[in-house]
Design an enzyme around this catalytic site. Structure first.
Site: not given
Length: 704
Positions: A154, A305, A97, A420, A329, A50, A52, A133, A241, A135, A444, A189, A131, A438, A423
């Site tokens: 970073r 790369k 990035s 809302c 990905k 979502a 991306d 990636k 790396y 996480d 609120c 990482e 290589e 709202c 409130c």
């Protein structure tokens, strides 16, 4: 939401200019929010897919409407800021990035772009180092004369958090190096192995402590501890790396440099492979995807790369990412579960976000119980109701997305609230927007608490010791209702409260006193005005110079907007102050309308008045422009510049004291015309404004 797109959105090719401007403003704000949740708070709310999709849509709109690119565009930003409590370290070389590929076609196009840029013939070889990636959490370790000098996260790509004490607790991080260059920044990482993650959660549960959602969050939370002893007790590892600043080359290729890092004692992300054609790259991706469940650490894709480092240097970078690398990905993971209830959350800007509360289900090793439904239109598109069985997907994050209904639960259609839930104020949906908001503003509770958290956050007032829990506690106790109340807190207000001792009270009050004088840009950003992020706040501060001048101009803008509420096309028809505001490069009508709305509300004026009584907002210190031929001049850039990026040109002009505008008028002094210039060049000619080629502009400023 579809697997590849955003919910119920008009195709980019069909957007009008005003629609594009509004959507770019919305995307800038939403992406900045989710950047902060992921990078700064280690608490993501949406899936990678979502996120991306939002970035891709932003890039597509910017490509179609280049004149609408905002200064706070996500294209120019890396990461999500710094976590409170850590010192800052400025990276000698930015930590960039990566662009993303989601299909074999995207990968083929990446390689084709590289060939076109380098002017390679079809027969000339192009090696790619592939290589996994990882996480994890990006980190940079700087060694000087063989000794670890410092380490940083970073952060926003330019400035990170000082994690030196914590990084030294990792067993696979060398404190000294033999035979290394005199200066070497090793980048990679910090991660947690899958088996260590499961063991950690078992210990956390037994002790009644927080259970981590996944290894990435566990690693980030463990590394970013103010007490290094806590980090030392956590099973963290580091893959080194890549590199940043270095006094001598590590090799001629990416593969050689990796080998050199391994010789120096760093662990590498494996398996890695040098591929010499598109098919070899795709085959590597398939192989790693097939093996990912067997790897001892989490990965969310692979990275390609360009192997030759001299070619990497030639390729350079564009905005926040290098041209010579891309991340491919993996597809998201899916599962089926039941929607037990649909609830609505109210955010800082008043946005109402529907959330599906799910029967807990395990997806990719993580138990999830909530999914965002985005907005009312998405609920209608999916046709979801309480009791329905739905298919969800996640891609490494805590909160997944609902893909489709697979079984009707027989419930009633969901009716979006007309008031809302926090409130009771009316909710409204602006023309062209998908979100309900709202109208209660600071009255609120949900918005007030979130705005107060924003007000004291790192990039705003940065009040040490006044975090999320304290704000919520003080709000519930009635001690803080608006920002000015923070500066009138007294020791007797806190004495006797659980967790507040004499020393902690004294430290907090000292921290508050230290922030009674604040720069204008931080003050503007702290107000939490919709569409006014850090970049725009700095731009406004620089343009108006003083708090008095800014507030006076904004009140005039609000008055003009109220007198002409239905004018949506031409800023100069709304009023001269409004037109001047929109003419500030990248501000635009969306941000101008938000400022007008804020200053058009009497309760906001009262908030400002109460802050005026307890704060000093400092003027912007003008840069030295002695000898500058463009100091005080208004400059417009149009067309494609060939010797520098548009961002570089604007930054250089502003540093020389020029005001960079996004539109041409009689007040414009120079229009710098690049290739394929359009309407701005034509208008400059009609008005008799001086026009310069890129070379003429560079000649003018070269000795300044």
């Amino acid at each position: 939401m579809s697997e590849t797109g955003s919910p119920t959105q008009k195709p980019v090719a069909e957007l009008s200019q005003d629609e594009a401007r509004r959507e770019l403003a919305r995307l800038a704000m939403d992406i900045a929010y989710h950047d902060a949740r992921y990078h700064k708070e280690d608490a993501p709310e949406i899936t990678d897919a979502a996120y991306d999709a939002m970035r891709r849509r932003n890039e597509e709109i910017e490509a179609r409407f280049p004149d609408l690119v905002r200064k706070d565009s996500p294209t120019f930003r890396v990461g999500g800021g710094l976590k409170s409590g850590f010192g800052k370290i400025r990276h000698v070389r930015p930590m960039l990035s990566l662009g993303n590929a989601f299909s074999d076609e995207d990968v083929s196009e990446f390689l084709a772009r590289v060939r076109r840029f380098l002017g390679l013939g079809d027969a000339e070889g192009l090696e790619i180092l592939a290589e996994p990636k990882i996480d994890g959490l990006s980190a940079s370790l700087r060694y000087e004369n063989g000794r670890l000098a410092y380490a940083a996260t970073r952060g926003d790509g330019t400035e990170g958090e000082d994690i030196t004490a914590n990084i030294k607790t990792l067993r696979d991080v060398p404190h000294t190096l033999k035979g290394a260059p005199s200066v070497l920044e090793v980048r990679g990482e910090v991660y947690m192995r899958k088996d260590d993650f499961l063991s950690l959660n078992e210990r956390q549960e037994a002790a009644g402590n927080k259970i981590f959602a996944n290894p990435r969050n566990a690693a980030a939370g463990s590394l970013r501890q103010l007490d290094p002893n806590i980090t030392a007790a956590r099973p963290l590892h580091f893959f080194g790396y890549a590199w940043g600043d270095v006094s001598e080359p590590l090799g001629a290729t990416q593969a050689e440099a990796r080998e050199r890092l391994a010789e120096l004692g760093f662990s590498l992300n494996q398996p890695a492979k040098v591929c010499d054609n598109v098919q070899a790259v795709i085959d590597y991706y398939r192989m790693v995807d097939h093996q990912r469940a067997e790897l001892p650490f989490d990965i969310d894709g692979v990275v390609y790369k360009v192997n030759r480092l001299d070619w990497q240097e030639r390729l350079g970078q564009v905005s926040r990412a290098p041209r010579w690398a891309i991340a491919h990905k993996f597809a998201a993971e899916k599962a089926e579960t039941v929607i037990e209830a649909i609830t609505v959350q109210v955010g800082r800007t008043g946005k109402l976000t529907p959330v599906a509360n799910l029967t807990p289900v395990t997806v990719g090793g993580v138990t999830v119980s909530r999914a965002t439904l985005h907005n009312e239109d998405e609920i209608a598109r999916l046709g979801v109701k309480e009791g329905d069985t739905v298919r969800i997907q996640r891609a490494g994050d805590v909160i997944p997305q609902v893909l489709e209904v697979v079984k009707d639960g027989g419930g009633q259609p969901y009716v979006f609230p007309s008031a809302c839930p926090e409130c009771g104020s009316d909710v409204e949906r602006e023309e062209g927007e998908v979100d309900w908001r709202c109208t209660g503003g600071l009255i609120c509770g949900a918005q007030a608490v979130e705005r107060l958290k924003h007000f004291v956050s790192r990039d705003a007032f940065d009040i040490e010791g006044l975090g999320t829990k304290s704000i919520e506690e003080f709000w519930n106790d009635g001690l803080i209702r608006q920002p000015a109340d923070i500066f009138t807190l007294k020791a007797e207000n806190l004495a006797g409260k659980e967790g507040w001792k004499e020393k902690s009270i004294s430290n907090l009050l000292d921290a508050i006193r230290d922030r009674t004088e604040v720069p204008l840009d931080r003050f503007i950003y702290a107000l939490g005005i919709r569409h006014i992020g850090q970049t725009t706040a700095k731009l406004l501060a620089r343009s108006f110079g003083s708090y008095a001048a800014w507030q006076s101009a904004m009140r005039a803008v609000a008055a003009e907007r109220q007198a002409n509420p239905d004018e949506h096309k031409k800023p100069d028809l709304i009023g001269p102050h409004y037109a001047d505001l929109v003419a500030i490069d990248t501000v635009g009508m969306t941000a101008a309308d938000s400022l007008a709305a804020f200053f058009g509300e009497e309760h906001n004026i009262e908030v400002l008045a109460s802050l005026d009584a307890v704060l000093t907002v400092t003027d912007v210190e003008a840069p030295s422009t002695e000898g500058s031929p463009v100091a005080g001049k208004t400059v417009v850039f149009t067309g494609t510049l060939e010797k520098m990026t548009r961002g570089e040109a604007k930054a250089r002009a502003e540093a020389l004291g020029a005001k960079v505008s996004g539109s041409v008028s009689k007040k414009t002094d120079y229009v710098v015309v690049g290739a394929d210039a359009g309407s701005k060049a034509k208008k400059a000619a009609e008005l008799g404004v001086a026009m310069l080629s890129e070379d003429e502009w560079l000649d003018m400023i070269q000795n300044s």
